[in-house]
Design a protein around this motif. Structure first.
Motif, PDB file in Angstrom:
ATOM      1  N   UNK A 197       0.833  -1.201   0.000  1.00 56.64           N
ATOM      2  CA  UNK A 197       0.000   0.000   0.000  1.00 56.64           C
ATOM      3  C   UNK A 197       0.869   1.253   0.000  1.00 56.64           C
ATOM      4  N   UNK A 198       1.956   1.211   0.775  1.00 56.20           N
ATOM      5  CA  UNK A 198       2.871   2.354   0.827  1.00 56.20           C
ATOM      6  C   UNK A 198       3.480   2.616  -0.544  1.00 56.20           C
ATOM      7  N   UNK A 199       3.873   1.545  -1.233  1.00 55.24           N
ATOM      8  CA  UNK A 199       4.480   1.687  -2.559  1.00 55.24           C
ATOM      9  C   UNK A 199       3.479   2.149  -3.613  1.00 55.24           C
ATOM     10  N   UNK A 200       2.221   1.772  -3.464  1.00 63.23           N
ATOM     11  CA  UNK A 200       1.188   2.176  -4.436  1.00 63.23           C
ATOM     12  C   UNK A 200       0.877   3.670  -4.327  1.00 63.23           C
ATOM     13  N   UNK A 201       1.139   4.239  -3.153  1.00 69.02           N
ATOM     14  CA  UNK A 201       0.992   5.694  -3.000  1.00 69.02           C
ATOM     15  C   UNK A 201      -0.418   6.200  -2.830  1.00 69.02           C
ATOM     16  N   UNK A 202      -1.359   5.309  -2.523  1.00 68.18           N
ATOM     17  CA  UNK A 202      -2.736   5.737  -2.330  1.00 68.18           C
ATOM     18  C   UNK A 202      -2.976   6.320  -0.954  1.00 68.18           C
ATOM     19  N   UNK A 203      -4.182   6.834  -0.726  1.00 72.76           N
ATOM     20  CA  UNK A 203      -4.490   7.418   0.582  1.00 72.76           C
ATOM     21  C   UNK A 203      -4.738   6.349   1.633  1.00 72.76           C
ATOM     22  N   UNK A 204      -4.496   6.690   2.893  1.00 75.62           N
ATOM     23  CA  UNK A 204      -4.914   5.823   3.976  1.00 75.62           C
ATOM     24  C   UNK A 204      -6.430   5.847   4.072  1.00 75.62           C
ATOM     25  N   UNK A 205      -7.005   4.875   4.731  1.00 73.26           N
ATOM     26  CA  UNK A 205      -8.464   4.802   4.782  1.00 73.26           C
ATOM     27  C   UNK A 205      -9.066   6.024   5.462  1.00 73.26           C
ATOM     28  N   UNK A 206      -8.411   6.555   6.492  1.00 71.20           N
ATOM     29  CA  UNK A 206      -8.919   7.751   7.169  1.00 71.20           C
ATOM     30  C   UNK A 206      -8.798   8.972   6.260  1.00 71.20           C
TER      31      UNK A 206
END
Length: 223
Positions: A197-206
């Motif tokens: 998830x960190x590598x994909x660069x998307x937002x955290x759920x919050x």
């Protein structure tokens, strides 16, 4: 990205609780008794073990619902073994559940709705829209593929041991490839998932729920 042991233990504790003991004891008792005595004795001891676990939970005012479901599974498995006069039939429900789970996992991947994402959504109540983002879903798809490989491996071992008509080996394989192996898989999934998830660069759920604009910090805890 740092993930400490306490964080992993906390995640696992929310999933496993004390269910491991309830799940592995009746099959193990069945296999051991059957190995030294007769099938009928093994069936009786397995059912009474499941009943004893329920009473223990009730007396200690612990959650007994999972144990109650376990009792029905033990009774069903015992009935199969009794009707077929084959001790190995006791483990048919485990083989069936592995087969069904593998089919569901593969279908979820084909439909583009990876089971790892659905499982996380159900257990955490995070919004489904977050899981389906292009910068989030690949992590859950890859973890689901990992799960499918593990389930297929476990199923192949179960089938081979069932064909060899070895109830004791079946019992030990179900134990070793059950919770211990599952816990290992969950730990690997959690560590890999957060890294991906960190590598994909998307937002955290919050950040997603709060409609925060990039740049995002990403998901820091929970997968």
């Amino acid at each position: 990205m740092k993930i400490n042991a306490q964080e992993i233990l906390s995640e696992l504790k929310s999933i496993v609780f004390s269910r491991t003991f309830d799940a592995i004891l009746p099959p193990l008792v069945f296999a051991i008794i059957n190995n030294f005595f007769t099938l009928n004795y093994a069936l009786i001891f397995a059912v009474f073990t499941a009943l004893a676990i329920i009473f223990k939970r009730i007396i200690k005012k612990e959650n007994w619902k999972y144990s109650f479901v376990g009792l029905f599974i033990v009774i069903f498995a015992s009935a199969l073994a009794f009707l077929t006069d084959n001790a190995s039939s006791y483990f048919l429900p485990a083989i069936f559940s592995s087969s069904l789970l593998l089919i569901i996992t593969i279908i979820s991947l084909i439909l583009g709705k990876p089971i790892a994402a659905l499982a996380s959504h159900i257990s955490r109540s995070w919004p489904l829209e977050w899981f389906w983002r292009k910068d989030i879903k690949p992590a859950y798809r890859e973890v689901s593929i990992f799960w499918a490989i593990f389930i297929a491996f476990r199923l192949s071992i179960q089938i081979l041991l069932f064909q060899s008509a070895s109830p004791l080996f079946l019992a030990w394989s179900n134990i070793l490839l059950g919770w211990p192996f599952t816990i290992t898989i969950l730990i690997i999934s959690y560590i890999y998932g957060l890294w991906r998830l960190k590598n994909l660069g998307g937002p955290g759920v919050e950040e997603f729920k709060n409609n925060k604009k990039p740049p995002w910090e990403g998901q820091k805890k929970g997968f």
